[in-house]
Structures are given as C-alpha cells and as structure tokens.
Motif scaffolding. Structure first.
Motif, short mmCIF file in Angstrom:
data_model
loop_
_atom_site.label_atom_id
_atom_site.label_comp_id
_atom_site.label_asym_id
_atom_site.label_seq_id
_atom_site.Cartn_x
_atom_site.Cartn_y
_atom_site.Cartn_z
N UNK A 194 40.50 34.26 25.14
CA UNK A 194 41.26 35.30 25.85
C UNK A 194 40.50 35.90 27.03
N UNK A 195 39.30 35.43 27.28
CA UNK A 195 38.47 36.06 28.32
C UNK A 195 38.87 35.57 29.71
N UNK A 196 40.13 35.83 30.04
CA UNK A 196 40.70 35.40 31.31
C UNK A 196 41.39 36.60 31.95
N UNK A 197 41.15 36.79 33.23
CA UNK A 197 41.63 37.97 33.92
C UNK A 197 42.64 37.58 34.99
N UNK A 198 43.80 38.21 34.94
CA UNK A 198 44.83 38.04 35.97
C UNK A 198 45.19 39.41 36.51
N UNK A 199 45.00 39.61 37.82
CA UNK A 199 45.24 40.91 38.44
C UNK A 199 46.03 40.72 39.73
N UNK A 202 42.22 40.00 44.41
CA UNK A 202 40.96 39.45 43.93
C UNK A 202 39.81 40.43 44.12
N UNK A 203 39.80 41.47 43.29
CA UNK A 203 38.79 42.52 43.40
C UNK A 203 37.83 42.53 42.22
N UNK A 204 37.95 41.57 41.31
CA UNK A 204 37.18 41.64 40.06
C UNK A 204 36.27 40.43 39.83
N UNK A 205 35.95 39.69 40.90
CA UNK A 205 35.08 38.53 40.73
C UNK A 205 33.68 38.94 40.28
N UNK A 206 33.13 40.01 40.86
CA UNK A 206 31.78 40.45 40.46
C UNK A 206 31.78 40.93 39.01
N UNK A 207 32.80 41.68 38.64
CA UNK A 207 32.92 42.16 37.26
C UNK A 207 33.01 40.98 36.30
N UNK A 214 36.68 35.01 33.11
CA UNK A 214 37.10 34.04 34.11
C UNK A 214 38.32 34.61 34.82
N UNK A 215 38.25 34.72 36.15
CA UNK A 215 39.42 35.17 36.90
C UNK A 215 40.38 33.98 36.99
N UNK A 216 41.41 34.03 36.17
CA UNK A 216 42.37 32.93 36.10
C UNK A 216 43.19 32.84 37.37
N UNK A 217 43.54 33.99 37.94
CA UNK A 217 44.33 33.98 39.16
C UNK A 217 44.71 35.38 39.59
N UNK A 218 45.12 35.49 40.86
CA UNK A 218 45.59 36.76 41.41
C UNK A 218 46.77 36.47 42.32
N UNK A 219 47.55 37.50 42.59
CA UNK A 219 48.68 37.33 43.50
C UNK A 219 48.22 37.16 44.94
#
Length: 326
Positions: A194-199, A202-207, A214-219
């Motif tokens: 579940x450690x996947x981030x969708x926001x 794209x402001x959370x790459x450093x976090x 893992x940043x799965x994707x952003x709009x």
C-alpha cells in the motif's frame, strides 16, 4: 529507503518547548532600535525563520496560508516590502516564479537568498527538459539544512544576535531530527503493498523518496499552472485501479474536483483530509507550523493507506532513539 540513527542531545526538548512558545514583540520604531526587516516568500520559510529569529527581526511573509506559490501574482505592496527588506529569503528552484521575477528586478537592494537551493534537487521531466523539483521540504533532512542556512543569513544582518539565532536553530534542529525519525517509523506501519502515493500535483517526491513511498502518479506535474489532459486523467484512473491502492489524496491549495473524479472512477477512497503541499495551514489549524504540517500529512497518509498512526510524542521518540543506539 534511507535509515536514520540520529543522536539527540539530552535536554534539547526543553529548549525546543521554550523556543516554540516565543512570540514576536511589537516592532520598535526608533531608528536606534530598528530591527532588521526580513521578507520571506512562502509560509514554510516564514515559519522556520520565525523559529530561528525569535523576536529579533521584523518578519513579513508575502504568501499567506493557503496561497499557491506557483501561480501567485505579486501586488504593489509586495514590491514595497521587498524594496525595504534587509534580507529576502525565498524558496528558489522556480517555486514562486512571479515573486522571483520581482526579487530580481531593479530597486531590490537587500540581501537575497534562495533557501531551498542549498539542497541538491531531484530532477523532474517538464516539456522535454529536466528541471529541479522545488518541494525540498518534504524530506526533513533538507529542512535541517535550510534552518542552518537561515541562521547563517540572519547572523550576517544581525551579528549581535548570533547567540540567540544559534540557540534557537539548534533547538529547532533537535526537534526536526525527532520528527524525521518519527515519520519513518509511521510509514513503516503501512502494509508494503500500500505504500503508493497518488496526489493532485507532484509535490511529494522528496517526502516519498525519504520515507519509503512510491509516487504512483499525479494529475499534474510540479507546477499547479499545468492543466491535466483527458488522457492524463484516464491513465491515472487505470494506474490506480491496477495498483489496488486503497486511498488517493487531494491537496489544500488545489480544487479537488478532478482528483475526486479519479477516486470515483477508480473506485477507491479519497482521503478524509487534504494534504498540505505548498503552504502551511491557517492559524489555529492542525497544520499551522511546518512541523505540524508534516505531522498532519503523515497521519493522513498513514491512516489512508492502512497503517497504524501514533501521535508525535517528542519525549517518546527521543527515548526510542536512545534505546536503538545502545
């Protein structure tokens, strides 16, 4: 994911509590007692600067809580503040393009410093070119570098206050080290799948990079000026469906309509709380300081992705760290 084993100086937590309770006194008006005028661009830099400076400066933030630095258009009073400043602390890496243009214009004679640009940036692909990602504060280690840089810039304009700036910065850094370790421990409670981030943007790459997500994707990309295409929305919906991530997240400074549509079409939950990306929260909110912003975001992510949230208790984190180093 990086592993931190910070040592924490005993007694620093008391100093942190004292520093956090400081408030700015009224600005002296006589020329002999004039305090240095410091102007910051973002609310995050303003908060860190206030913690380091205490009441030894006259501080003004151009951006207010909830303002989007990517699209903010300066107004005449901003020009006046910049022209009168002894020191201007801005993010840099083109986070606040409208204000940066104003800072670089003629008439601004005070010292200028791009606080975030002391951090080696992550690169981002934009219109066929690599550009630096400006959202460096998502990794607390980067914010520690920023705090120390702010301290040094303040000492340059007010060397007589070196001791106070140094003490305040040390107290803040001690607290940030605890925060850094706490965030890592919280993210580790999320089931690995579940450690996947969708926001929204794209402001959370450093976090994500710092704490094992893992940043799965952003709009949209790193700038909120961008407009997502229908194809981008469709691709994100499909990616969310395939990932089986339980929750995706909106952000406080961006209209949640489109990300809500993604959640609905992908049949996943939209987070109960919005993430704070480019600004701290309004006064009195649960994110009205940089530290509270990171705590609130972490709680939102952990609870949304199926982890076990434990409140940020500085004394407990310090004790756990001491045990881990023995």
């Amino acid at each position: 994911m990086k592993r931190k084993n910070w040592w924490v100086v005993g007694g620093m937590i008391i100093a942190v509590a004292i520093a956090s309770c400081q408030s700015r006194s009224p600005i002296e008006t006589s020329e002999g007692d004039r305090k240095p005028k410091v102007v910051t661009t973002t609310t995050i830099i303003a908060d860190l600067t206030e913690r380091v400076a205490g009441d030894e400066i006259e501080l003004k933030s151009i951006l207010k809580a909830g303002d989007d630095p990517h699209i903010y258009e300066p107004v005449p009073r901003d020009s006046i503040a910049l022209e009168r400043a002894d020191l201007i602390l801005y993010n840099g890496y083109n986070l606040e393009p409208g204000i940066i243009k104003l800072i670089q214009a003629a008439g601004v004679e005070g010292k200028k410093f791009a606080v975030a640009e002391i951090v080696k940036p992550l690169d981002f692909e934009y219109q066929g070119q690599k550009v630096p990602d400006p959202h460096v504060w998502g990794d607390v280690e980067n914010s520690i570098l920023m705090v120390n840089a702010i301290r040094d810039r303040l000492i340059e304009i007010a060397p007589e206050d070196r001791a106070e700036f140094t003490e305040n910065a040390a107290a803040l850094v001690a607290e940030l080290k605890l925060l850094d370790a706490w965030i890592e421990s919280q993210i580790e409670t999320i089931p690995e799948n579940n450690r996947k981030l969708v926001t929204t943007h794209d402001a959370f790459e450093y976090y994500a990079n710092a704490y094992g997500l893992d940043v799965l994707g952003t709009l949209i990309g790193i700038s909120t000026e961008e407009k997502p295409s229908a194809k981008t929305v469709e691709n994100l919906i499909e990616a969310v469906k395939k990932s089986k991530v339980p929750t995706i997240f909106a952000e406080t400074t961006i209209n949640p309509r489109l990300i809500a549509t993604v959640a609905e079409e992908a049949k996943v939950k939209l987070g109960d709380r919005e993430l704070y990306a480019d600004s701290i929260g309004s006064p009195g909110s649960d994110a009205d300081t940089y530290i509270k912003m990171l705590v609130t975001n972490t709680r939102t992510v952990v609870e949304g992705l199926g982890g076990k949230y434990t409140p940020f208790d500085r004394a407990k984190v310090e004790l756990d760290l001491e045990k881990s180093t023995k």
